[in-house]
Design a protein around this motif. Structure first.
Motif, PDB file in Angstrom:
ATOM      1  N   TYR A 142       0.830  -1.214   0.000  1.00 39.76           N
ATOM      2  CA  TYR A 142       0.000   0.000   0.000  1.00 39.76           C
ATOM      3  C   TYR A 142       0.864   1.264   0.000  1.00 39.76           C
ATOM      4  O   TYR A 142       1.901   1.307   0.662  1.00 39.76           O
ATOM      5  N   GLY A 143       0.434   2.267  -0.726  1.00 38.98           N
ATOM      6  CA  GLY A 143       1.041   3.601  -0.646  1.00 38.98           C
ATOM      7  C   GLY A 143       2.525   3.628  -0.901  1.00 38.98           C
ATOM      8  O   GLY A 143       3.253   4.365  -0.228  1.00 38.98           O
ATOM      9  N   SER A 144       2.993   2.826  -1.863  1.00 38.11           N
ATOM     10  CA  SER A 144       4.438   2.807  -2.092  1.00 38.11           C
ATOM     11  C   SER A 144       4.787   3.253  -3.505  1.00 38.11           C
ATOM     12  O   SER A 144       5.925   3.103  -3.938  1.00 38.11           O
ATOM     13  N   GLY A 145       3.817   3.764  -4.242  1.00 43.15           N
ATOM     14  CA  GLY A 145       4.111   4.261  -5.590  1.00 43.15           C
ATOM     15  C   GLY A 145       3.859   3.245  -6.680  1.00 43.15           C
ATOM     16  O   GLY A 145       4.180   3.490  -7.840  1.00 43.15           O
ATOM     17  N   ASN A 242       2.307  10.268   1.221  1.00 42.19           N
ATOM     18  CA  ASN A 242       0.939  10.566   0.853  1.00 42.19           C
ATOM     19  C   ASN A 242       0.931  11.246  -0.520  1.00 42.19           C
ATOM     20  O   ASN A 242       1.417  12.356  -0.691  1.00 42.19           O
ATOM     21  N   THR A 243       0.377  10.523  -1.501  1.00 42.28           N
ATOM     22  CA  THR A 243       0.400  11.028  -2.878  1.00 42.28           C
ATOM     23  C   THR A 243      -0.280  12.401  -2.983  1.00 42.28           C
ATOM     24  O   THR A 243       0.240  13.320  -3.623  1.00 42.28           O
ATOM     25  N   LYS A 244      -1.437  12.535  -2.318  1.00 39.53           N
ATOM     26  CA  LYS A 244      -2.209  13.784  -2.399  1.00 39.53           C
ATOM     27  C   LYS A 244      -1.355  14.975  -1.941  1.00 39.53           C
ATOM     28  O   LYS A 244      -1.306  16.012  -2.596  1.00 39.53           O
ATOM     29  N   ALA A 245      -0.640  14.787  -0.807  1.00 42.43           N
ATOM     30  CA  ALA A 245       0.177  15.876  -0.259  1.00 42.43           C
ATOM     31  C   ALA A 245       1.351  16.191  -1.191  1.00 42.43           C
ATOM     32  O   ALA A 245       1.689  17.365  -1.411  1.00 42.43           O
ATOM     33  N   LEU A 246       1.962  15.151  -1.773  1.00 43.83           N
ATOM     34  CA  LEU A 246       3.110  15.374  -2.668  1.00 43.83           C
ATOM     35  C   LEU A 246       2.666  16.076  -3.954  1.00 43.83           C
ATOM     36  O   LEU A 246       3.337  16.994  -4.442  1.00 43.83           O
ATOM     37  N   VAL A 247       1.517  15.658  -4.497  1.00 49.23           N
ATOM     38  CA  VAL A 247       1.011  16.294  -5.724  1.00 49.23           C
ATOM     39  C   VAL A 247       0.700  17.763  -5.430  1.00 49.23           C
ATOM     40  O   VAL A 247       1.047  18.666  -6.220  1.00 49.23           O
ATOM     41  N   SER A 248       0.118  18.007  -4.283  1.00 45.04           N
ATOM     42  CA  SER A 248      -0.226  19.386  -3.933  1.00 45.04           C
ATOM     43  C   SER A 248       1.041  20.222  -3.706  1.00 45.04           C
ATOM     44  O   SER A 248       1.091  21.403  -4.073  1.00 45.04           O
ATOM     45  N   LEU A 327      24.692   1.251 -11.993  1.00 44.52           N
ATOM     46  CA  LEU A 327      23.295   1.170 -12.438  1.00 44.52           C
ATOM     47  C   LEU A 327      22.602   2.504 -12.164  1.00 44.52           C
ATOM     48  O   LEU A 327      22.973   3.223 -11.221  1.00 44.52           O
ATOM     49  N   VAL A 328      21.602   2.806 -12.986  1.00 41.44           N
ATOM     50  CA  VAL A 328      20.902   4.084 -12.855  1.00 41.44           C
ATOM     51  C   VAL A 328      19.487   3.857 -12.330  1.00 41.44           C
ATOM     52  O   VAL A 328      18.804   2.920 -12.737  1.00 41.44           O
ATOM     53  N   SER A 329      19.060   4.754 -11.433  1.00 45.36           N
ATOM     54  CA  SER A 329      17.738   4.591 -10.813  1.00 45.36           C
ATOM     55  C   SER A 329      16.973   5.903 -10.803  1.00 45.36           C
ATOM     56  O   SER A 329      17.551   6.977 -10.865  1.00 45.36           O
ATOM     57  N   LYS A 330      15.679   5.785 -10.692  1.00 42.85           N
ATOM     58  CA  LYS A 330      14.821   6.961 -10.469  1.00 42.85           C
ATOM     59  C   LYS A 330      13.636   6.534  -9.591  1.00 42.85           C
ATOM     60  O   LYS A 330      13.276   5.356  -9.588  1.00 42.85           O
ATOM     61  N   LEU A 331      13.050   7.504  -8.908  1.00 45.11           N
ATOM     62  CA  LEU A 331      11.857   7.182  -8.138  1.00 45.11           C
ATOM     63  C   LEU A 331      10.728   6.867  -9.102  1.00 45.11           C
ATOM     64  O   LEU A 331      10.770   7.256 -10.277  1.00 45.11           O
ATOM     65  N   THR A 332       9.717   6.165  -8.637  1.00 45.91           N
ATOM     66  CA  THR A 332       8.555   5.895  -9.488  1.00 45.91           C
ATOM     67  C   THR A 332       7.300   6.196  -8.690  1.00 45.91           C
ATOM     68  O   THR A 332       7.214   5.851  -7.515  1.00 45.91           O
ATOM     69  N   GLY A 333       6.352   6.894  -9.302  1.00 47.79           N
ATOM     70  CA  GLY A 333       5.135   7.290  -8.585  1.00 47.79           C
ATOM     71  C   GLY A 333       5.338   8.639  -7.926  1.00 47.79           C
ATOM     72  O   GLY A 333       6.087   9.487  -8.416  1.00 47.79           O
ATOM     73  N   ALA A 334       4.711   8.818  -6.777  1.00 43.56           N
ATOM     74  CA  ALA A 334       4.697  10.153  -6.175  1.00 43.56           C
ATOM     75  C   ALA A 334       5.996  10.545  -5.473  1.00 43.56           C
ATOM     76  O   ALA A 334       6.232  11.729  -5.208  1.00 43.56           O
ATOM     77  N   GLY A 335       6.862   9.584  -5.145  1.00 43.90           N
ATOM     78  CA  GLY A 335       8.120   9.930  -4.463  1.00 43.90           C
ATOM     79  C   GLY A 335       7.913  10.140  -2.972  1.00 43.90           C
ATOM     80  O   GLY A 335       6.971   9.612  -2.387  1.00 43.90           O
TER      81      GLY A 335
END
Ligand code: PMV
Length: 376
Positions: A142-145, A242-248, A327-335
């Motif tokens: 849950y809630g991990s992007g 929290n995706t909502k807070a990060l998007v905001s 190796l190269v990485s990036k976050l995925t989803g809301a971070g």
């Protein structure tokens, strides 16, 4: 009668957050699913006046009498809008929130309340005030992007829509929905996502509904066909967010620095388009060369996500560890925590890097990229 549906989680390969502001993003389904089972009791059964929700993974059950739901929710079955997806009004959401509050959620599980509201909204709008037991379980953290909320909205809507599809059409085993039902499903799931996330772009529910790999821009969906192997290591930082807070937060930054953020979003748009073109290209370029270009694009995308303010020390720790292994990485989803993607070019042996990441407390796994969408 029993109806089952499942919908996959997703990874965003490029373009998260910027996609909320009209940029292009590229996402793919992964083979981790959320499952929803609807059980309708016989008319003579004892439970034929209740709606019950069971969340199997966290051993929680919520149950309402249908009389209470009818009393609280300001619409009746005659205004059902199954074939015309609609947004949940503020007034209705408030009434639904009262029904959720009555269930006395444990304090540490309060984050579930918007998901339960979404459940009540989608259920009552699509199939009305009918008794059922709805069982949900998920392979997604849950809630991990990885799009757990979208997978829930899509699987639930698929099950609700499927309850009116005859057994003959459904067939045996998992079957995909036809284009018309897929479109309807995606629109409803988007309305559900809005209750959970406030202002979602729609990419999560779209990739969960359609599956495979998609390019997404302002609601426009392009299905992608990949002509190269694409392997990713997924690392869960185990840092909740929290995706909502990060998007905001990103939107507020865009208000404070409109010109700078416009450039950031434009750069992300170019990265996503180039990534989609590489994945789809059938030209003579070698896989190694394509992988080198994808590596650079991921690195640039991560830099831009950092400048949007959505990276996190745990994400940076994963990136630094993988860099040691070239190796190269990036976050995925809301971070803000959640999951990190690491490209695994052909021939990469992951054992050492996985060992190092797991010894730092992270959880690593590989998933099949670009699998099935929603199925019933
Ligand atoms: O559902 P998450 O947390 O993986 O992130 C959703 C992706 C965002 O771009 C951050 C938001 C959106 O609605 O597109």
């Amino acid at each position: 009668m029993e109806v089952k549906a499942r919908a996959p989680g997703k990874i965003i390969l490029a373009g998260e957050h910027a996609v909320v502001h009209g940029s292009t993003a590229v996402a793919a389904a992964i083979d981790l699913y959320t499952y929803v089972t609807l059980r309708f009791p016989l008319p003579s059964a004892e439970s034929n006046d209740r709606l019950t929700l069971q969340l199997k993974d966290i051993s929680l059950e919520f149950s309402w009498s249908l009389a209470r739901i009818k009393e609280a929710i300001p619409y009746d079955s005659s205004t059902l809008c199954r074939s015309t997806p609609a947004s949940c009004s503020e007034e209705t959401l408030k009434s639904i929130a009262v029904l959720v509050e009555e269930q006395s959620l444990p304090k540490e599980k309060m984050w579930l309340s918007s998901g339960i509201s979404t459940f009540l909204w989608l259920y009552t709008r699509i199939i009305g005030f009918n008794p059922a037991t709805v069982v949900i379980n998920s392979e997604l953290p849950y809630g991990s992007g990885l799009g757990s909320s979208a997978a829930l909205c899509v699987a639930l809507t698929a099950a609700l829509l499927a309850s009116s599809i005859s057994d003959k059409t459904r067939g045996n085993g998992w079957s995909s929905l036809d284009e018309t039902n897929l479109e309807l499903l995606n629109k409803w799931a988007f309305e559900g996502e809005k209750i959970i996330h406030g202002k979602p772009s729609g990419i999560d529910n779209t990739v969960s509904a359609y599956g495979n790999m998609i390019k997404f821009c302002s609601g426009e969906i392009t299905r992608l066909q990949s002509y190269m192997p694409l392997r990713m290591l997924i690392t869960n930082t185990r840092v909740g967010r929290n995706t909502k807070a990060l998007v905001s937060g990103v939107s507020q930054r865009a208000v404070r620095h409109p010109d700078a953020m416009k450039s950031v979003f434009n750069a992300v748009d170019s990265i996503s388009k180039e990534l989609a073109a590489i994945i789809q290209s059938k030209d003579e370029t070698s896989v190694t060369e394509k992988e080198e270009r994808i590596k650079e694009l991921m690195e640039m995308n991560q830099g831009l996500l950092l400048s949007m303010g959505v990276s996190h020390s745990s994400i940076e720790a994963v990136i630094l560890t993988t860099v040691k292994h070239k190796l190269v990485s990036k976050l995925t989803g809301a971070g803000g925590g959640g999951c990190v993607l690491t490209l695994l070019p052909t021939g990469t042996v992951v054992d050492k890097v996985v060992e190092e990441l797991e010894s730092s407390g992270f959880q690593c796994f590989t998933a099949l990229i670009g699998g099935n969408g929603a199925q019933i």
